[in-house]
Design a protein around this motif. Structure first.
Motif, PDB file in Angstrom:
ATOM      1  N   MET A 163       0.818  -1.203   0.000  1.00  0.00           N
ATOM      2  CA  MET A 163       0.000   0.000   0.000  1.00  0.00           C
ATOM      3  C   MET A 163       0.859   1.264   0.000  1.00  0.00           C
ATOM      4  O   MET A 163       1.568   1.549   0.972  1.00  0.00           O
ATOM      5  N   ASP A 164       0.801   2.005  -1.096  1.00  0.00           N
ATOM      6  CA  ASP A 164       1.438   3.317  -1.111  1.00  0.00           C
ATOM      7  C   ASP A 164       0.663   4.241  -0.169  1.00  0.00           C
ATOM      8  O   ASP A 164      -0.556   4.100  -0.009  1.00  0.00           O
ATOM      9  N   ILE A 165       1.339   5.180   0.450  1.00  0.00           N
ATOM     10  CA  ILE A 165       0.651   6.063   1.399  1.00  0.00           C
ATOM     11  C   ILE A 165       0.086   7.297   0.711  1.00  0.00           C
ATOM     12  O   ILE A 165      -1.072   7.664   0.918  1.00  0.00           O
ATOM     13  N   GLU A 166       0.885   7.943  -0.116  1.00  0.00           N
ATOM     14  CA  GLU A 166       0.422   9.158  -0.802  1.00  0.00           C
ATOM     15  C   GLU A 166      -0.308   8.775  -2.085  1.00  0.00           C
ATOM     16  O   GLU A 166       0.309   8.513  -3.107  1.00  0.00           O
ATOM     17  N   MET A 167      -1.651   8.732  -2.020  1.00  0.00           N
ATOM     18  CA  MET A 167      -2.461   8.396  -3.190  1.00  0.00           C
ATOM     19  C   MET A 167      -3.678   9.313  -3.251  1.00  0.00           C
ATOM     20  O   MET A 167      -4.112   9.849  -2.224  1.00  0.00           O
TER      21      MET A 167
END
Length: 262
Positions: A54-58
């Motif tokens: 899971m990328d955080i900045e989306m």
């Protein structure tokens, strides 16, 4: 048994690079990727992946929010989470959500390999728990967990006399040239010939080595602040607000223990 993995990453090149690295692993099956937190939730509900990177900045919904939604869904088992980001400021929140790992971009094959080893270990434990529950073969007696030895008191030389110190009074210890200086919560200090390792063994699980030159009382930590390159500073309670360095290697374990995880 293959592990199904969902990648949630809004940057196409980063998404493709991670997919390329994971595709080399024979026990991994990549699912349809997501470019936002909202899409990650929808695909997780559809495919029920074993793991989510899971990328955080989306856009629409960031990775932390998406992970919180996944954790709140009582109808499905929470997938194993690995957060990926270019910044380290979200590490504490990530580990509070039970993340298996926290990968800083750009990450290499060796670092990703460490993450996959953790994932495989956690996944194997989950499978064993499911099999035990399905067969009704759960343990009837609790298994005693290992607890490091703990002493409630320390005996420290102070000139010609010996001083008895309550373990809870110890705030932190720091290595000096050929000795160790012990700092108490009331401001007193004592110099001892005992090494940090010896003090750690005597004091037990409530104390932690955040750095090779320090030993701190976990109950004495007031706050943890990001420093640089994945390292942190631990601010201790008290008027002096002593700042103790926390190495990048030790940071995750310290945060895990402060979060109360086994």
């Amino acid at each position: 048994m293959k592990l199904t993995i969902l990648i949630a990453e809004d940057e196409r090149l980063a998404r493709e690079e991670l997919a390329y690295m994971l595709a080399k692993e024979p026990d991994i099956e990549l699912l349809e990727a997501a470019a936002s937190g909202t899409a990650a939730l929808a695909l997780a509900a559809k495919h029920k992946p074993d793991v989510v990177f899971m990328d955080i900045e989306m856009p629409e919904m960031d990775g932390i929010q998406a992970a919180q939604r996944l954790a709140a869904d009582a109808d499905t088992e929470m997938p194993l989470l690995v957060f990926t980001t270019a910044y380290d400021r979200h590490a504490i929140e990530a580990f509070r959500l039970g993340a298996v790992d926290y990968l800083l971009k750009p990450y290499g094959e060796e670092r990703l390999g460490q993450t996959l080893a953790r994932i495989r270990s956690r996944a194997a434990l989950r499978r064993a728990e499911r099999q035990a529950a399905a067969s009704g073969a759960g343990m009837t007696k609790p298994v005693a967990s290992f607890t490091p030895p703990k002493r409630d008191k320390l005996l420290i030389e102070d000139g010609s006399r010996m001083v008895v110190i309550e373990a809870r009074q110890c705030l932190y210890a720091v290595k000096e040239e050929k000795s160790t200086r012990l700092h108490l919560a009331d401001g007193r200090t004592f110099v001892t010939k005992q090494t940090l390792q010896e003090l750690e063994e005597r004091l037990g699980a409530g104390f932690f080595r955040p750095h090779r030159s320090y030993l701190i009382n976990l109950d004495g930590i007031e706050a943890i602040e990001p420093w640089f390159n994945g390292a942190y500073n631990a601010l201790l309670k008290g008027p002096g607000r002593t700042c103790i360095p926390v190495s990048r290697v030790a940071a995750k374990e310290m945060i895990r223990r402060l979060s109360g995880e086994e």
